[in-house]
Enzyme design. Structure first.
Site, PDB file in Angstrom:
ATOM      1  CG  HIS A  83     -13.681  -2.589  -3.770  1.00  0.00           C
ATOM      2  ND1 HIS A  83     -14.328  -2.645  -4.989  1.00  0.00           N
ATOM      3  CD2 HIS A  83     -12.638  -1.725  -3.945  1.00  0.00           C
ATOM      4  CE1 HIS A  83     -13.704  -1.872  -5.861  1.00  0.00           C
ATOM      5  NE2 HIS A  83     -12.677  -1.301  -5.248  1.00  0.00           N
ATOM      6  NE  ARG A 107      -1.704   6.594 -10.663  1.00  0.00           N
ATOM      7  CZ  ARG A 107      -2.663   7.441 -10.287  1.00  0.00           C
ATOM      8  NH1 ARG A 107      -3.564   7.062  -9.423  1.00  0.00           N
ATOM      9  NH2 ARG A 107      -2.708   8.659 -10.780  1.00  0.00           N
ATOM     10  CG  HIS A 138     -13.799   3.818 -11.278  1.00  0.00           C
ATOM     11  ND1 HIS A 138     -14.505   3.708 -10.109  1.00  0.00           N
ATOM     12  CD2 HIS A 138     -12.622   3.164 -11.070  1.00  0.00           C
ATOM     13  CE1 HIS A 138     -13.811   3.028  -9.233  1.00  0.00           C
ATOM     14  NE2 HIS A 138     -12.659   2.682  -9.780  1.00  0.00           N
ATOM     15  NE  ARG A 198     -11.433  -0.655   1.483  1.00  0.00           N
ATOM     16  CZ  ARG A 198     -10.417  -0.337   0.667  1.00  0.00           C
ATOM     17  NH1 ARG A 198      -9.165  -0.418   1.098  1.00  0.00           N
ATOM     18  NH2 ARG A 198     -10.628   0.071  -0.566  1.00  0.00           N
ATOM     19  CG  ASN A 249      -2.016  -0.981   1.211  1.00  0.00           C
ATOM     20  OD1 ASN A 249      -2.320  -1.555   0.170  1.00  0.00           O
ATOM     21  ND2 ASN A 249      -2.633  -1.201   2.354  1.00  0.00           N
ATOM     22  NE  ARG A 274      -7.380  -1.103 -10.460  1.00  0.00           N
ATOM     23  CZ  ARG A 274      -6.324  -0.330 -10.699  1.00  0.00           C
ATOM     24  NH1 ARG A 274      -5.334  -0.810 -11.426  1.00  0.00           N
ATOM     25  NH2 ARG A 274      -6.266   0.901 -10.219  1.00  0.00           N
TER      26      ARG A 274
END
Length: 704
Positions: free
Chosen positions: A593, A405, A435, A565, A47, A375
């Site tokens: 998520h 990214r 997105h 989160r 992270n 992704r």
């Protein structure tokens, strides 16, 4: 943001470092299985790398372009933010490496393995290590001598190296020895009675005299650098896509040359501070980039240790659970003809989306499939199914976001695969990442589209879907289908006005408007009736206009239950005596998520979304939010919200200073464990197709 709230928010990046601290703290929680404690230390390290690749460069840019101006959100100068960031991260490193030392000792005490240093090996073991160096490492080593005309540009992001001061013929020189990336990080010295490892950089450091021959090695530092990867890339639809793809390839090459944002050095009792100072000065390494850590650099090597040991000691990791599966592929579309479906990964298997896609491909009525890709997994089953659909003659359109990214290279590969299979590829909107997470299956295209939709909060990645908690809505409702058809038509046009939707809401801007308007509506309802509240579950809450709306409603007493989160810029204790805001961050076995917005008033509404409540998601991305419409699913998502609301085990709770704490005497209500126990609770009752239905479907297939 309302000027009256200027300076009344936390800085996003300082808040994020507290999130990473919560990840680190899981390595010290009694409820965390032993090997997962090591895993969380590795996750925190990973992270932080991205944070220094992206967020720190952004702050440094703000400092430069604003001439150390003030961030209105927090009321702090950018230089002050960077100073506090460095101090807070030093504390994180102190905790992280303190826990590492404790856990490493337990690894040895329990004879799971021995992660040690070269100097602690026996003479016999050192001889064995030296032989390994001569045979397996030395041929791969190289060095560069500093001559005053270059910096560290040849070292790419995340590269580890040794800085060595050597003396030859009375002259001192500095040489840089990059640690070869094609060698394994851990060197196994022995297997019995338990595996014993040292790091490759430690082995090289103790064999430098063999490498440099007639030079005398005087001082050595082991270091690792992180670089600024925050370069921007704008792409748009091009007739042949060649310019876009070439631009991306050049971007990926240039990105590795960014300035150094972190210079980490491994603490060593023989480390000469004068040499370290001289080294930093010669290579123009700034003080604010420097960290000295008490242990091996880059703890992501612990991922490999956990993987090895978990096979031998499965009781030392979180217990695996079996997710809910869809039993018969032939029943999914018929079920969706009459019912909406809400899945929660990973308690519901992501394979159910693959079943949906395969069922659509098998259905002779399917004329088109349209999907967004942000992704995906390596060797993605989703991509294989889309290729299969195109090769079968179904019109497949895929919106691939090349600017995801650190997934750019994989998305380039995916683009080529899909184009070769006959899919139509689009690259979305200039200046705005797409997105959204959605898939549209059309059985009838045109002015009155019909078919099926899937709208989710997470990526189409079967690997991460096993660890990320996400929601996924399936439906054949004409209102959803019509809105998604308009959405994809908008994406396919380089220049287009965002459409008006019947039920969906989309960014840019409209999701933010919807959230703020619904908060105001709840406020009005609360003032009239004394009832009503708001529940929001997101990864980050940083958008100042949404925060201002929350402050405004909280001032009159509207209750807010927020589960955030990661970074949370909202402050507690500034809305007066009626304030009733509870904020927690659920960090545990699985990565939370999903995004849920719920507004309880005279017309309670539930939404799932791909968008966090961040300015970038509200204003600068193409996002989707979908309302939950069917009563059965409304009850299901209300049950999900209640479980999250009552969690007091997985959650860290925010105090008025912005720090987080765990309840000392929790009631034992873990949201994630509750969901695991309730797997299958919402599984739909499926009626198998009759003989005549199967025969009819077979005839349709033949004549298709």
């Amino acid at each position: 943001m309302d000027p009256k709230y200027d300076g009344k928010c936390f800085n996003r990046d300082l808040s994020w470092l507290l999130f990473n601290r919560r990840v680190i703290e899981l390595a010290n929680q009694a409820t965390t299985p032993f090997l997962n404690k090591l895993m969380f230390l590795a996750i925190a390290a990973n992270n932080l790398d991205e944070f220094y690749n992206v967020r720190v460069p952004s702050l440094q840019t703000q400092l430069a372009v604003s001439d150390d101006g003030i961030e209105k959100k927090s009321g702090m100068h950018y230089s002050e933010i960077l100073k506090k960031l460095h101090k807070r991260n030093e504390k994180n490193f102190e905790l992280q490496y303190g826990y590492y030392q404790q856990l490493n000792l337990q690894l040895l005490e329990n004879q799971y393995c021995n992660l040690t240093g070269y100097s602690k090996l026996s003479s016999r073991q050192q001889d064995k290590a030296n032989q390994f160096f001569d045979e397996r490492v030395l041929p791969f080593l190289s060095f560069t001598t500093y001559n005053g005309h270059y910096g560290l540009q040849f070292l790419k992001n995340k590269r580890m190296a040794l800085g060595v001061s050597v003396k030859k013929n009375g002259k001192h020189k500095i040489r840089i020895v990059p640690i070869p990336t094609d060698l394994k990080r851990l060197v196994k010295i022995e297997s019995e009675p338990y595996p014993t490892y040292i790091t490759i950089e430690d082995l090289i450091r103790h064999n430098l005299s063999n490498f440099f021959g007639d030079c005398k090695v005087e001082d050595v530092i082991t270091f690792r650098i992180l670089r600024d990867l925050d370069a921007s890339l704008d792409v748009e639809k091009d007739d042949n896509n060649k310019d876009t793809i070439n631009n991306l390839r050049q971007y990926l090459s240039d990105r590795e040359k960014g300035k150094v944002t972190q210079f980490a050095v491994e603490k060593n009792e023989n480390l000469n501070p004068e040499f370290l100072h001289s080294f930093m000065k010669k290579f123009d390494l700034k003080k604010h980039t420097f960290y000295e850590v008490d242990g091996p650099l880059d703890l992501t090597f612990l991922f490999a240790i956990v993987k090895k040991l978990s096979k031998k000691y499965p009781d030392l990791v979180y217990k695996k659970f079996a997710p809910e599966q869809w039993s018969n592929i032939n029943t999914m579309l018929p079920y969706l003809d009459h019912h909406d479906l809400l899945l929660q990964y990973p308690y519901d298997s992501f394979n159910q989306f693959l079943t949906f896609l395969q069922a659509a491909i098998n259905d002779p009525e399917t004329v088109a499939i349209k999907q967004t890709i942000y992704r995906v997994a390596d060797h993605s089953k989703v991509i294989e199914l889309l290729k299969q659909a195109a090769q079968k003659g179904i019109k497949v359109t895929v919106m691939i976001e090349l600017r995801a990214r650190f997934d750019e290279a994989n998305n380039l590969k995916v683009t080529t695969e899909l184009e070769d299979a006959g899919c139509n590829i689009i690259f979305g909107k200039k200046y705005m990442k797409v997105h959204s997470k959605t898939c549209l299956v059309l059985t009838e295209d045109g002015a009155n589209p019909h078919g099926y939709v899937q709208i989710g909060t997470g990526n189409y990645n079967e690997s991460t879907a096993q660890q990320f908690v996400d929601l996924s809505l399936f439906s054949s409702s004409d209102s959803y289908v019509k809105d998604l058809a308009s959405f994809f038509n908008y994406l396919e046009q380089p220049i287009a006005t965002p459409p008006k939707y019947e039920v969906l809401t989309a960014s840019p801007h409209r999701i933010e408007d919807m959230v703020i308007q619904d908060i105001h509506h709840v406020k009005d309802y609360y003032q009239k009736t004394g009832k009503g509240h708001v529940f929001l579950k997101v990864n980050s809450l940083t958008d100042v206009d949404v925060i201002a709306a929350i402050y405004d409603a909280a001032t009159v007493g509207v209750p807010f239950r927020l589960i955030v989160r990661g970074a949370c810029c909202l402050k507690l204790g500034i809305c007066g005596p009626k304030e009733n805001i509870v904020i927690s961050s659920i960090v545990g076995e699985l990565l939370e998520h999903s995004r849920i917005y719920a507004f309880y008033d005279d017309n309670t509404t539930f939404w799932i979304s791909s968008a966090d409540l961040m300015t970038r998601n509200m204003d600068n991305r193409v996002e989707l939010a979908a309302p939950i419409l069917q009563p059965k699913l409304k009850q299901q998502i209300q049950d999900i919200i209640s479980i999250y609301d009552n969690d007091d085990v997985d959650g860290f709770f925010m105090n008025d200073e912005g720090y987080y704490f765990k309840y000392e005497n929790p009631k034992g209500k873990s949201a994630q464990q509750t969901f695991i126990k309730e797997i299958g609770k919402y599984a739909p009752v499926i009626q198998e197709p009759s003989f005549f239905e199967r025969l009819s479907n077979r005839i349709k297939t033949i004549f298709k």
